[in-house]
Motif scaffolding. Structure first.
Motif, PDB file in Angstrom:
ATOM      1  N   GLY A   1       0.821  -1.209   0.000  1.00  0.00           N
ATOM      2  CA  GLY A   1       0.000   0.000   0.000  1.00  0.00           C
ATOM      3  C   GLY A   1       0.853   1.257   0.000  1.00  0.00           C
ATOM      4  O   GLY A   1       0.556   2.222  -0.710  1.00  0.00           O
ATOM      5  N   VAL A   2       1.931   1.234   0.773  1.00  0.00           N
ATOM      6  CA  VAL A   2       2.837   2.389   0.844  1.00  0.00           C
ATOM      7  C   VAL A   2       3.515   2.620  -0.502  1.00  0.00           C
ATOM      8  O   VAL A   2       3.603   3.763  -0.990  1.00  0.00           O
ATOM      9  CB  VAL A   2       3.907   2.178   1.942  1.00  0.00           C
ATOM     10  N   ILE A   3       3.994   1.534  -1.126  1.00  0.00           N
ATOM     11  CA  ILE A   3       4.668   1.637  -2.434  1.00  0.00           C
ATOM     12  C   ILE A   3       3.725   2.239  -3.481  1.00  0.00           C
ATOM     13  O   ILE A   3       4.095   3.162  -4.223  1.00  0.00           O
ATOM     14  CB  ILE A   3       5.177   0.251  -2.892  1.00  0.00           C
ATOM     15  N   TRP A   4       2.502   1.732  -3.539  1.00  0.00           N
ATOM     16  CA  TRP A   4       1.544   2.233  -4.536  1.00  0.00           C
ATOM     17  C   TRP A   4       1.155   3.681  -4.245  1.00  0.00           C
ATOM     18  O   TRP A   4       0.991   4.482  -5.177  1.00  0.00           O
ATOM     19  CB  TRP A   4       0.303   1.331  -4.564  1.00  0.00           C
ATOM     20  N   PHE A   5       1.008   4.033  -2.970  1.00  0.00           N
ATOM     21  CA  PHE A   5       0.659   5.411  -2.610  1.00  0.00           C
ATOM     22  C   PHE A   5       1.758   6.377  -3.045  1.00  0.00           C
ATOM     23  O   PHE A   5       1.485   7.411  -3.665  1.00  0.00           O
ATOM     24  CB  PHE A   5       0.432   5.515  -1.101  1.00  0.00           C
ATOM     25  N   VAL A   6       3.008   6.039  -2.730  1.00  0.00           N
ATOM     26  CA  VAL A   6       4.142   6.921  -3.043  1.00  0.00           C
ATOM     27  C   VAL A   6       4.311   7.090  -4.549  1.00  0.00           C
ATOM     28  O   VAL A   6       4.470   8.218  -5.047  1.00  0.00           O
ATOM     29  CB  VAL A   6       5.447   6.381  -2.412  1.00  0.00           C
ATOM     30  N   ILE A   7       4.270   5.981  -5.291  1.00  0.00           N
ATOM     31  CA  ILE A   7       4.432   6.067  -6.749  1.00  0.00           C
ATOM     32  C   ILE A   7       3.256   6.808  -7.373  1.00  0.00           C
ATOM     33  O   ILE A   7       3.435   7.631  -8.283  1.00  0.00           O
ATOM     34  CB  ILE A   7       4.591   4.659  -7.364  1.00  0.00           C
ATOM     35  N   GLY A   8       2.033   6.540  -6.884  1.00  0.00           N
ATOM     36  CA  GLY A   8       0.850   7.245  -7.390  1.00  0.00           C
ATOM     37  C   GLY A   8       0.943   8.742  -7.171  1.00  0.00           C
ATOM     38  O   GLY A   8       0.627   9.546  -8.062  1.00  0.00           O
ATOM     39  N   LEU A   9       1.413   9.127  -5.981  1.00  0.00           N
ATOM     40  CA  LEU A   9       1.573  10.547  -5.662  1.00  0.00           C
ATOM     41  C   LEU A   9       2.634  11.184  -6.567  1.00  0.00           C
ATOM     42  O   LEU A   9       2.448  12.303  -7.074  1.00  0.00           O
ATOM     43  CB  LEU A   9       1.987  10.687  -4.197  1.00  0.00           C
ATOM     44  N   PHE A  10       3.709  10.460  -6.800  1.00  0.00           N
ATOM     45  CA  PHE A  10       4.795  10.960  -7.658  1.00  0.00           C
ATOM     46  C   PHE A  10       4.306  11.147  -9.095  1.00  0.00           C
ATOM     47  O   PHE A  10       4.590  12.168  -9.725  1.00  0.00           O
ATOM     48  CB  PHE A  10       5.970   9.986  -7.615  1.00  0.00           C
ATOM     49  N   VAL A  11       3.562  10.163  -9.616  1.00  0.00           N
ATOM     50  CA  VAL A  11       3.054  10.243 -10.997  1.00  0.00           C
ATOM     51  C   VAL A  11       2.090  11.412 -11.152  1.00  0.00           C
ATOM     52  O   VAL A  11       2.158  12.170 -12.132  1.00  0.00           O
ATOM     53  CB  VAL A  11       2.367   8.916 -11.384  1.00  0.00           C
ATOM     54  N   LEU A  12       1.190  11.588 -10.177  1.00  0.00           N
ATOM     55  CA  LEU A  12       0.244  12.708 -10.244  1.00  0.00           C
ATOM     56  C   LEU A  12       0.984  14.048 -10.219  1.00  0.00           C
ATOM     57  O   LEU A  12       0.635  14.981 -10.946  1.00  0.00           O
ATOM     58  CB  LEU A  12      -0.744  12.642  -9.078  1.00  0.00           C
TER      59      LEU A  12
END
Length: 365
Positions: free
Chosen positions: A18-29
């Motif tokens: 969950g942390v990995i997906w949150f961080v990458i998602g935030l970075f992409v946005l």
């Protein structure tokens, strides 16, 4: 009632997804919004990032990561155990990509309905979904998902190879500087391993050893233990002092390991012509724990307690018992009616000046 050690371990393995997906998602946005100047340059397909859409997007991304972690830990992680590292990653990428494509088709209309303020199945929402699926934004989304997938799967494989606790300690830096801590150690050695290896041959012996160690897994997890090292036919298990004495985890782990191996005796006889058994030594004491190595880093324990535990385990044949425990540790054993404690007398340990009283423990029938 608290979570069981097994449930805690599973949760600790799932949460990083969950942390990995949150961080990458935030970075992409962030990258997307920075590149477009916070403007939607393709409103027919892309969703405008309003505060409500942002909250929904980040919540969805995190939940998808947790869902992936749950699938990986509870099921898919063991499905390709016999495959090489890169094949595992490729197979899982393919399967997860298909599942996530379906997820996108479900999640996108919800995000679009939030943006437009329309029902999910409104014609404008469905048209926007159709436009999105044939747009460059869709390809961009799939690439960011592939990156998140790869990062999550890479973490999963690395944590399985080096151990969850070790990986966490490397990231947190807990043992960058050596610290002193009190630990309980179990040295567990297969009986007659040399004779068994000669009888089976190297390949069959290795297969048996792999199964033998695998059969200890549930007992170790269920009693909060951690594997420190595999040394040939010997496994070294360790507990932080507080976790080890809780619910008599240290002795109940040994008894569960013994029972699990006993339950598989027929399987071993059918597959290898014999059923392995083991002998164990227990001790408790202070160790220095720290990160060491340049070409290959490890977290290691140093201290007299390790040498003493090895010496205790080495006396099992002398006393003709499966388990020997130091006097210092037996005093920490909480009374249980099912356990019978028997002194084996004062022993002189090889290379040690100080003599020590040793004990063995049996479970009453």
């Amino acid at each position: 009632m608290g979570l069981s050690p097994k449930s805690k371990r599973r949760l600790q393995r799932i949460l990083p997804f969950g942390v990995i997906w949150f961080v990458i998602g935030l970075f992409v946005l962030f990258i997307q919004e920075a590149a477009t100047g916070n403007k939607n340059i393709n409103p027919n397909a892309a969703i405008t990032l309003t505060p409500k859409v942002f909250v929904f997007a980040m919540t969805s991304v995190t939940l998808i990561g947790l869902l992936m972690g749950t699938i990986e830990v509870l099921w898919l992680g063991n499905l390709f155990n016999n495959k090489s590292f890169y094949k595992k990653i490729l197979y899982k990428l393919g399967l997860y990509s298909f599942l996530l494509l379906i997820t996108i088709i479900i999640v996108y209309p919800i995000a679009a309905s939030i943006e437009l303020g329309l029902p999910v199945f409104h014609q404008m929402v469905l048209q926007k979904l159709s436009n999105f699926l044939i747009s460059l934004d869709f390809l961009s989304t799939m690439v960011s998902i592939a990156v998140s997938l790869f990062a999550g799967l890479f973490y999963s494989e690395i944590s399985q190879n080096v151990g969850d606790a070790v990986l966490k300690n490397f990231f947190t830096g807990k043992y960058h500087k050596p610290i002193q801590e009190k630990r309980i150690f179990l040295f567990c050695d297969m009986k007659s391993s040399t004779t068994i290896a000669e009888h089976l041959g190297h390949i069959e012996y290795f297969k048996m050893l792999k199964a033998y160690y695998a059969d200890f897994t549930n007992a170790i997890i269920n009693h909060s233990g951690s594997v420190y090292q595999y040394v040939g036919d010997e496994i070294i298990i360790s507990w932080k002092y507080e976790e080890g004495i809780k619910n008599n985890n240290w002795i109940n782990c040994f008894l569960a390991m013994k029972q699990d191996l006993h339950d598989k005796a027929e399987w071993y006889k059918n597959n290898f012509g014999l059923a392995p058994t083991f002998k164990s030594g227990f001790h408790v004491g202070e160790v220095t724990t720290g990160e060491i190595g340049t070409l290959k880093k490890e977290i290691i324990f140093t201290g007299d307690v390790l040498n003493t535990t090895a010496r205790i385990q080495g006396l099992c044949n002398t006393y003709n018992v499966d388990i020997l425990i130091s006097e210092k540790l037996i005093k920490e054993l909480k009374p249980e009616e099912s356990l019978k404690i028997m002194s084996q007398g004062i022993a002189e340990l090889k290379g040690k000046e100080e003599k020590m009283e040793l004990f063995t423990v049996l479970r009453n029938s």
